[in-house]
Structure formats: structure tokens, C-alpha cells
Design a protein around this motif. Structure first.
Motif, PDB file in Angstrom:
ATOM      1  N   VAL A 272       0.905  -1.254   0.051  1.00 20.57           N
ATOM      2  CA  VAL A 272       0.020  -0.028  -0.034  1.00 20.57           C
ATOM      3  C   VAL A 272       0.794   1.191  -0.031  1.00 20.57           C
ATOM      4  O   VAL A 272       0.643   2.231  -0.723  1.00 20.57           O
ATOM      5  N   PHE A 273       2.032   1.299   0.830  1.00 22.90           N
ATOM      6  CA  PHE A 273       3.010   2.181   0.575  1.00 22.90           C
ATOM      7  C   PHE A 273       3.587   2.303  -0.570  1.00 22.90           C
ATOM      8  O   PHE A 273       4.132   3.765  -0.745  1.00 22.90           O
ATOM      9  N   ILE A 274       4.240   1.453  -1.162  1.00 26.87           N
ATOM     10  CA  ILE A 274       5.005   1.352  -2.250  1.00 26.87           C
ATOM     11  C   ILE A 274       4.441   1.670  -3.370  1.00 26.87           C
ATOM     12  O   ILE A 274       4.872   2.419  -4.495  1.00 26.87           O
ATOM     13  N   ALA A 275       3.215   1.067  -3.641  1.00 24.88           N
ATOM     14  CA  ALA A 275       2.502   1.029  -5.189  1.00 24.88           C
ATOM     15  C   ALA A 275       1.866   2.284  -5.383  1.00 24.88           C
ATOM     16  O   ALA A 275       1.219   2.986  -4.592  1.00 24.88           O
ATOM     17  N   SER A 276       1.807   2.763  -6.704  1.00 22.98           N
ATOM     18  CA  SER A 276       1.039   4.046  -7.168  1.00 22.98           C
ATOM     19  C   SER A 276      -0.110   3.611  -7.797  1.00 22.98           C
ATOM     20  O   SER A 276      -0.544   2.251  -7.726  1.00 22.98           O
ATOM     21  N   PRO A 277      -1.030   4.357  -7.819  1.00 23.58           N
ATOM     22  CA  PRO A 277      -2.378   3.873  -8.561  1.00 23.58           C
ATOM     23  C   PRO A 277      -1.945   3.118 -10.010  1.00 23.58           C
ATOM     24  O   PRO A 277      -2.917   2.342 -10.249  1.00 23.58           O
ATOM     25  N   GLU A 278      -0.913   3.653 -10.670  1.00 21.05           N
ATOM     26  CA  GLU A 278      -0.728   2.568 -11.787  1.00 21.05           C
ATOM     27  C   GLU A 278      -0.148   1.304 -11.562  1.00 21.05           C
ATOM     28  O   GLU A 278      -0.289   0.286 -12.339  1.00 21.05           O
ATOM     29  N   THR A 279       0.339   1.083 -10.459  1.00 19.02           N
ATOM     30  CA  THR A 279       1.304  -0.079 -10.288  1.00 19.02           C
ATOM     31  C   THR A 279       0.522  -0.997  -9.099  1.00 19.02           C
ATOM     32  O   THR A 279       1.461  -1.490  -8.240  1.00 19.02           O
ATOM     33  N   THR A 280      -0.623  -0.863  -8.951  1.00 22.87           N
ATOM     34  CA  THR A 280      -1.320  -1.528  -7.631  1.00 22.87           C
ATOM     35  C   THR A 280      -1.091  -3.047  -8.024  1.00 22.87           C
ATOM     36  O   THR A 280      -1.263  -3.416  -9.061  1.00 22.87           O
ATOM     37  N   THR A 281      -1.455  -3.747  -7.098  1.00 20.92           N
ATOM     38  CA  THR A 281      -1.295  -5.268  -6.998  1.00 20.92           C
ATOM     39  C   THR A 281      -2.720  -5.609  -6.610  1.00 20.92           C
ATOM     40  O   THR A 281      -3.718  -4.898  -6.556  1.00 20.92           O
ATOM     41  N   LEU A 282      -3.123  -7.021  -7.460  1.00 21.85           N
ATOM     42  CA  LEU A 282      -4.488  -7.408  -6.717  1.00 21.85           C
ATOM     43  C   LEU A 282      -4.710  -7.479  -5.435  1.00 21.85           C
ATOM     44  O   LEU A 282      -5.970  -6.927  -5.262  1.00 21.85           O
ATOM     45  N   PRO A 283      -4.062  -7.945  -4.523  1.00 23.49           N
ATOM     46  CA  PRO A 283      -4.368  -7.955  -3.110  1.00 23.49           C
ATOM     47  C   PRO A 283      -4.536  -6.259  -2.647  1.00 23.49           C
ATOM     48  O   PRO A 283      -5.680  -6.148  -1.853  1.00 23.49           O
ATOM     49  N   VAL A 284      -4.072  -5.193  -3.114  1.00 27.34           N
ATOM     50  CA  VAL A 284      -4.159  -4.132  -2.617  1.00 27.34           C
ATOM     51  C   VAL A 284      -5.496  -3.560  -3.436  1.00 27.34           C
ATOM     52  O   VAL A 284      -6.301  -2.841  -2.748  1.00 27.34           O
ATOM     53  N   ARG A 285      -5.532  -3.900  -4.501  1.00 25.51           N
ATOM     54  CA  ARG A 285      -6.870  -3.545  -5.104  1.00 25.51           C
ATOM     55  C   ARG A 285      -8.124  -4.062  -4.706  1.00 25.51           C
ATOM     56  O   ARG A 285      -9.411  -3.324  -4.261  1.00 25.51           O
ATOM     57  N   LEU A 286      -8.040  -5.379  -4.242  1.00 27.64           N
ATOM     58  CA  LEU A 286      -9.262  -6.061  -3.604  1.00 27.64           C
ATOM     59  C   LEU A 286      -9.478  -5.404  -2.117  1.00 27.64           C
ATOM     60  O   LEU A 286     -10.643  -4.969  -1.539  1.00 27.64           O
ATOM     61  N   PHE A 287      -8.214  -4.998  -1.305  1.00 24.08           N
ATOM     62  CA  PHE A 287      -8.100  -4.259  -0.076  1.00 24.08           C
ATOM     63  C   PHE A 287      -8.999  -2.881  -0.208  1.00 24.08           C
ATOM     64  O   PHE A 287      -9.852  -2.609   0.492  1.00 24.08           O
ATOM     65  N   LEU A 288      -8.724  -2.458  -1.128  1.00 25.89           N
ATOM     66  CA  LEU A 288      -9.240  -0.916  -1.348  1.00 25.89           C
ATOM     67  C   LEU A 288     -10.677  -0.982  -1.878  1.00 25.89           C
ATOM     68  O   LEU A 288     -11.612  -0.012  -1.471  1.00 25.89           O
ATOM     69  N   TYR A 289     -11.020  -1.975  -2.586  1.00 28.65           N
ATOM     70  CA  TYR A 289     -12.254  -2.188  -2.958  1.00 28.65           C
ATOM     71  C   TYR A 289     -13.415  -2.373  -1.847  1.00 28.65           C
ATOM     72  O   TYR A 289     -14.554  -2.116  -1.818  1.00 28.65           O
ATOM     73  N   ILE A 290     -12.663  -3.225  -0.995  1.00 26.81           N
ATOM     74  CA  ILE A 290     -13.734  -3.765   0.315  1.00 26.81           C
ATOM     75  C   ILE A 290     -13.939  -2.331   1.123  1.00 26.81           C
ATOM     76  O   ILE A 290     -14.949  -2.429   1.743  1.00 26.81           O
ATOM     77  N   GLN A 291     -13.174  -1.506   1.163  1.00 26.78           N
ATOM     78  CA  GLN A 291     -13.447  -0.172   1.947  1.00 26.78           C
ATOM     79  C   GLN A 291     -14.531   0.638   1.396  1.00 26.78           C
ATOM     80  O   GLN A 291     -15.128   1.119   2.109  1.00 26.78           O
TER      81      GLN A 291
END
Length: 160
Positions: free
Chosen positions: A100-119
Motif C-alpha cells: 500500500v505504501f509503495i504502489a502507485s495507482p498505476e502499479t497496484t497489485t491485486l491484493p491491494v486493489r481488493l483491499f481498497l475495493y472492500i473499503q
């Protein structure tokens, strides 16, 4: 052990200072730093138990060092390499907090995307993605078992 939040902030600060902040290279590099000790431990354990006289026999028969590695060493340590890859993938997939700290919106991973989607959303999409990942894992294990044999891949060749 360093908590994941502290590690994420440290990587963020370091990559920002060297110009890799928010890049795909910084994301990959941080995951490699995290997972390398786990994979390396399994690969080294597999190579430590290997009989070195087999490599010497291949060299005495005229095999080059690359041929010896490809035909003798790699098949002997393949269970450790496969286990290291699996453990590395699982650990890397689980590193949501640091990513979450390292990835930018262009380079996000699937777990981070799922985490942000759940919110933000309440629907069964995350459950569907999780079920799909489980199905793909089972399918990959079945294909590997049919093509190569999971026992040979993960345990190695036994006494025949």
C-alpha cells in the motif's frame, strides 16, 4: 522482525530518495527483498543435501558447467526451487500492508486493489475473485500433477 508498516514507510522513503518511488521497479525490488530469504533458505537446504560426487562424475565425463547444472544439479534441487517459488509467491501475495505504501495507482497489485475495493463497496466481487483464485490454484496443481507429478516436484525422487 520489522512490522510491515515500518517496512513500507522505509521502502517508500528509500525509493523516493533514489527516484523509484511509485514505479513498478521499486515494487518488484521491495518484494524481492522481502521474499528472497524465504526462497533462498529452501533452495540452499535442497542443495546442501545433494551428493556432490554426481556433479564430479558429470564433469569427469566431459560435461560443461552449464550442462552439469542443467542436467544434474537443477533436477536434484528442483523440489527446493519449486517450494521456494511457491513460498515466495504466497508471501509476496500476502504483503498488502507494505505494498500500500509503495504502489502507485498505476502499479497496484491485486491484493491491494481488493483491499481498497472492500473499503468502499459491499458486494460479492471479492468473494468471487477469491473463489476464482482458489479454482485456478487447484487447476494448476492438477495440471502439474498430471504433467510432472506433484510428489516428484515437491518432494523429489525417492528410492525406487
Amino acid at each position: 522482525m520489522v512490522p510491515h508498516i515500518v517496512l513500507g514507510i522505509a521502502f517508500l522513503r528509500f525509493f523516493t530518495q533514489i527516484g523509484l518511488g511509485g514505479t513498478f521497479a521499486g515494487l518488484v525490488l521491495s518484494h524481492v527483498v522481502i521474499i528472497l530469504p524465504f526462497a533462498l533458505r529452501l533452495i540452499l537446504a535442497a542443495s546442501t543435501g545433494m551428493d556432490r560426487s554426481i556433479e564430479n562424475a558429470a564433469a569427469s565425463l566431459g560435461a560443461t558447467s552449464w550442462t552439469t547444472f542443467r542436467r544434474v544439479t537443477l533436477p536434484l534441487i528442483l523440489p527446493g526451487v519449486a517450494s521456494g517459488w511457491v513460498l515466495a509467491f504466497i508471501n509476496s501475495f500476502d504483503e498488502v500492508t507494505m505494498t500500500v505504501f509503495i504502489a502507485s495507482p498505476e502499479t497496484t497489485t491485486l491484493p491491494v486493489r481488493l483491499f481498497l475495493y472492500i473499503q468502499d463497496n459491499i458486494d460479492p466481487l471479492v468473494a468471487a475473485v477469491s473463489a476464482s483464485l482458489i479454482f485456478m490454484t487447484v487447476a494448476a496443481m492438477l495440471v502439474l500433477d498430471r504433467l510432472y507429478g506433484l510428489e516428484r516436484l515437491l518432494v523429489g525422487r525417492g528410492q525406487e
